[in-house]
Design a protein around this motif. Structure first.
Motif, PDB file in Angstrom:
ATOM      1  N   ALA A  43       0.836  -1.206   0.000  1.00 56.56           N
ATOM      2  CA  ALA A  43       0.000   0.000   0.000  1.00 56.56           C
ATOM      3  C   ALA A  43       0.869   1.253   0.000  1.00 56.56           C
ATOM      4  N   LEU A  44       1.963   1.201   0.760  1.00 54.49           N
ATOM      5  CA  LEU A  44       2.857   2.363   0.843  1.00 54.49           C
ATOM      6  C   LEU A  44       3.504   2.657  -0.506  1.00 54.49           C
ATOM      7  N   LYS A  45       3.896   1.615  -1.225  1.00 59.92           N
ATOM      8  CA  LYS A  45       4.488   1.808  -2.560  1.00 59.92           C
ATOM      9  C   LYS A  45       3.507   2.514  -3.492  1.00 59.92           C
ATOM     10  N   LEU A  46       2.237   2.110  -3.418  1.00 54.41           N
ATOM     11  CA  LEU A  46       1.214   2.737  -4.262  1.00 54.41           C
ATOM     12  C   LEU A  46       0.982   4.184  -3.838  1.00 54.41           C
ATOM     13  N   ALA A  47       1.022   4.440  -2.541  1.00 48.92           N
ATOM     14  CA  ALA A  47       0.825   5.795  -2.029  1.00 48.92           C
ATOM     15  C   ALA A  47       1.922   6.739  -2.506  1.00 48.92           C
ATOM     16  N   VAL A  48       3.146   6.211  -2.599  1.00 46.97           N
ATOM     17  CA  VAL A  48       4.271   7.011  -3.102  1.00 46.97           C
ATOM     18  C   VAL A  48       3.979   7.476  -4.520  1.00 46.97           C
ATOM     19  N   LYS A  49       3.445   6.569  -5.317  1.00 44.52           N
ATOM     20  CA  LYS A  49       3.117   6.880  -6.719  1.00 44.52           C
ATOM     21  C   LYS A  49       2.144   8.064  -6.819  1.00 44.52           C
ATOM     22  N   TYR A  50       1.224   8.179  -5.848  1.00 38.21           N
ATOM     23  CA  TYR A  50       0.207   9.237  -5.888  1.00 38.21           C
ATOM     24  C   TYR A  50       0.586  10.439  -5.013  1.00 38.21           C
ATOM     25  N   GLY A  51       1.809  10.421  -4.470  1.00 42.80           N
ATOM     26  CA  GLY A  51       2.312  11.582  -3.740  1.00 42.80           C
ATOM     27  C   GLY A  51       1.665  11.814  -2.385  1.00 42.80           C
ATOM     28  N   VAL A  52       1.136  10.752  -1.762  1.00 40.72           N
ATOM     29  CA  VAL A  52       0.460  10.940  -0.476  1.00 40.72           C
ATOM     30  C   VAL A  52       1.081  10.086   0.636  1.00 40.72           C
ATOM     31  N   ALA A  53       2.221   9.488   0.365  1.00 40.92           N
ATOM     32  CA  ALA A  53       2.823   8.533   1.313  1.00 40.92           C
ATOM     33  C   ALA A  53       3.057   9.143   2.693  1.00 40.92           C
ATOM     34  N   GLU A  54       3.476  10.426   2.726  1.00 42.79           N
ATOM     35  CA  GLU A  54       3.797  11.029   4.025  1.00 42.79           C
ATOM     36  C   GLU A  54       2.539  11.378   4.837  1.00 42.79           C
ATOM     37  N   ARG A  55       1.376  11.281   4.224  1.00 40.57           N
ATOM     38  CA  ARG A  55       0.120  11.601   4.930  1.00 40.57           C
ATOM     39  C   ARG A  55      -0.652  10.332   5.321  1.00 40.57           C
ATOM     40  N   ILE A  56      -0.022   9.169   5.113  1.00 41.28           N
ATOM     41  CA  ILE A  56      -0.720   7.906   5.350  1.00 41.28           C
ATOM     42  C   ILE A  56      -0.177   7.219   6.599  1.00 41.28           C
ATOM     43  N   ILE A  57      -1.083   6.611   7.364  1.00 40.08           N
ATOM     44  CA  ILE A  57      -0.724   5.841   8.557  1.00 40.08           C
ATOM     45  C   ILE A  57      -1.124   4.396   8.304  1.00 40.08           C
ATOM     46  N   LEU A  58      -0.179   3.467   8.498  1.00 40.43           N
ATOM     47  CA  LEU A  58      -0.383   2.063   8.121  1.00 40.43           C
ATOM     48  C   LEU A  58      -0.152   1.127   9.307  1.00 40.43           C
ATOM     49  N   PRO A  59      -1.146   0.967  10.164  1.00 40.23           N
ATOM     50  CA  PRO A  59      -0.971   0.070  11.305  1.00 40.23           C
ATOM     51  C   PRO A  59      -1.128  -1.410  10.969  1.00 40.23           C
ATOM     52  N   GLY A  60      -1.553  -1.725   9.736  1.00 43.20           N
ATOM     53  CA  GLY A  60      -1.777  -3.126   9.353  1.00 43.20           C
ATOM     54  C   GLY A  60      -3.146  -3.614   9.784  1.00 43.20           C
ATOM     55  N   PHE A  61      -3.398  -4.901   9.589  1.00 38.78           N
ATOM     56  CA  PHE A  61      -4.683  -5.504   9.953  1.00 38.78           C
ATOM     57  C   PHE A  61      -4.916  -5.375  11.457  1.00 38.78           C
ATOM     58  N   GLN A  62      -6.136  -5.011  11.845  1.00 37.86           N
ATOM     59  CA  GLN A  62      -6.508  -4.893  13.261  1.00 37.86           C
ATOM     60  C   GLN A  62      -7.703  -5.798  13.543  1.00 37.86           C
ATOM     61  N   ALA A  63      -7.571  -6.689  14.520  1.00 43.33           N
ATOM     62  CA  ALA A  63      -8.680  -7.575  14.870  1.00 43.33           C
ATOM     63  C   ALA A  63      -9.883  -6.761  15.354  1.00 43.33           C
ATOM     64  N   ASN A  64      -9.607  -5.665  16.073  1.00 36.63           N
ATOM     65  CA  ASN A  64     -10.671  -4.737  16.462  1.00 36.63           C
ATOM     66  C   ASN A  64     -10.468  -3.441  15.694  1.00 36.63           C
ATOM     67  N   ALA A  65     -11.259  -3.272  14.637  1.00 34.74           N
ATOM     68  CA  ALA A  65     -11.142  -2.045  13.838  1.00 34.74           C
ATOM     69  C   ALA A  65     -12.100  -0.962  14.334  1.00 34.74           C
ATOM     70  N   TYR A  66     -13.035  -1.340  15.208  1.00 36.53           N
ATOM     71  CA  TYR A  66     -14.134  -0.432  15.550  1.00 36.53           C
ATOM     72  C   TYR A  66     -13.657   0.819  16.286  1.00 36.53           C
ATOM     73  N   ASN A  67     -12.663   0.670  17.182  1.00 42.30           N
ATOM     74  CA  ASN A  67     -12.183   1.862  17.888  1.00 42.30           C
ATOM     75  C   ASN A  67     -11.417   2.793  16.942  1.00 42.30           C
ATOM     76  N   TRP A  68     -10.733   2.233  15.970  1.00 38.82           N
ATOM     77  CA  TRP A  68     -10.070   3.051  14.945  1.00 38.82           C
ATOM     78  C   TRP A  68     -11.116   3.806  14.122  1.00 38.82           C
ATOM     79  N   ILE A  69     -12.193   3.104  13.765  1.00 36.66           N
ATOM     80  CA  ILE A  69     -13.256   3.739  12.966  1.00 36.66           C
ATOM     81  C   ILE A  69     -13.934   4.847  13.778  1.00 36.66           C
ATOM     82  N   LYS A  70     -14.200   4.574  15.055  1.00 35.04           N
ATOM     83  CA  LYS A  70     -14.919   5.556  15.892  1.00 35.04           C
ATOM     84  C   LYS A  70     -14.164   6.878  16.005  1.00 35.04           C
ATOM     85  N   HIS A  71     -12.835   6.816  16.073  1.00 37.47           N
ATOM     86  CA  HIS A  71     -12.050   8.034  16.252  1.00 37.47           C
ATOM     87  C   HIS A  71     -11.755   8.760  14.938  1.00 37.47           C
TER      88      HIS A  71
END
Length: 363
Positions: A241-269
């Protein structure tokens, strides 16, 4: 008490897998016996107490339905069912099959009371498969045609309509049952503290890195979105995903924590959740975001999102493959106040009511 088997290709981090675990959890809470049979030996989820999980093969099971292996695989599957039913002292009242490999084995077996759950657009999957070459396309087309004269369940009315009007599958019966959601559980998990969640403003995308999800469109749109927000990606291949983000010039604005078993707290915030897909079966993450009070923007896939984003929420459905329209909708939603508690879809997808719809098939 009903005796239910759920057969699925694997228990890795995908939407169909989460849906079936949610369904199994609710059925168990209603006093029924549920066994999940995974073809592959991998499991990325914490399985709730009370659900039996078995693994048919001791490997990834990626080729078990190919012509040189399918006969042996079916014998192994039938032997598992026979042994399990003897052990339990009664047959399964209902068997729910999910995804291509499981479908291909069950449809050629002598196992009864099987319903096949269609989690995605058949036409869109076939179009995507064409690009992978003739063998890949032939495999998927044959897999879909195998479902003719079978009992089908679709996860959205759009998919039911597509199959009924199409020329690929001619089902014996077909009905729509929405995916089950334990709204209270989602809301409780959304409150769990996680120090990894960013303190700065961000929007979020939840979904595996696959062409269907159109991360390219997402990144092209994000490049046009207010620089005050970051983009969190919960996906299975952060390096790619990071390689693709570099191509579109947004890599420094992206946060990549990977797969999360509990995504709901990430979504809520998050300030908003964005879905950029070409197609979906239903669009589970949209509903999960609404359930925890997070605003949403989605591409107007043919199936699912327009059944979730109704009323005032339909203003945040945009044409597929249009980064400018997606960016405009994101910028708009970031500056909007929306009451999500009254969303109509929340009254149609409670896990208890969906489980009862499935259990009625066993009557």
């Amino acid at each position: 008490m009903k005796n239910i088997a759920i057969v699925i290709d694997g228990l890795t981090g995908g939407g169909a897998e989460r849906v079936m675990i949610s369904l199994a959890t609710e059925m168990v809470s209603q006093g029924h016996s549920v066994t999940i049979l995974s073809l592959s030996n991998r499991c990325d989820y914490t399985i709730p107490n009370g659900i039996n999980v078995c693994y048919l093969f001791d490997h990834k099971a990626s080729k078990v339905d190919r012509f040189w292996q399918i006969k042996a695989s079916i014998i192994k599957l039938e032997a598992w069912f026979s042994g399990r039913e003897q052990q339990q002292g009664k047959p399964f009242d209902l068997v729910l099959s999910n995804l291509e490999r499981s479908n291909n084995l069950l449809v050629n077996s002598c196992i009864c009371s099987v319903y096949y759950i269609i989690h995605n657009s058949v036409e869109e999957e076939l179009q995507r498969q064409k690009k992978l070459g003739p063998f890949a396309y032939w495999y998927l087309l044959k897999s879909k045609k195998n479902l003719s004269d079978q009992h089908l369940i679709t996860v959205s009315k759009g998919i039911e309509q597509e199959i009924s009007q199409g020329l690929v599958i001619y089902p014996k019966t077909i009905t729509t049952i929405y995916n089950p959601f334990d709204i209270k559980d989602i809301q409780q998990k959304a409150l769990i503290a996680d120090s990894a969640i960013p303190k700065e403003a961000y929007i979020i995308h939840v979904g595996r890195l696959a062409k269907q999800k159109r991360h390219d469109i997402l990144f092209a749109a994000f490049a046009l979105v207010s620089k005050d927000v970051k983009l969190v990606l919960l996906c299975n291949k952060p390096e790619k995903a990071l390689k693709l983000a570099v191509k579109y010039g947004v890599a420094e604005r992206i946060i990549l924590p990977g797969f999360q078993a509990n995504a709901y707290n990430w979504i809520k915030h998050a300030q908003a959740l964005v879905l950029s897909s070409d197609y979906e079966g239903f669009g589970n993450v949209l509903l999960e975001a609404i359930a925890v009070g997070t605003k949403v923007v989605s591409t107007a896939c043919q199936h699912g999102p327009d059944e979730i984003l109704t009323g005032q929420l339909s203003d945040y459905l945009v044409p597929r493959r249009d980064p400018k329209a997606l960016a405009a909708a994101i910028n708009k939603v970031l500056n909007s106040e929306l009451d999500l508690s009254a969303a109509d879809i929340l009254t149609k997808v409670s896990a208890s009511q969906i489980a009862r719809q499935y259990l009625s098939l066993a009557e």
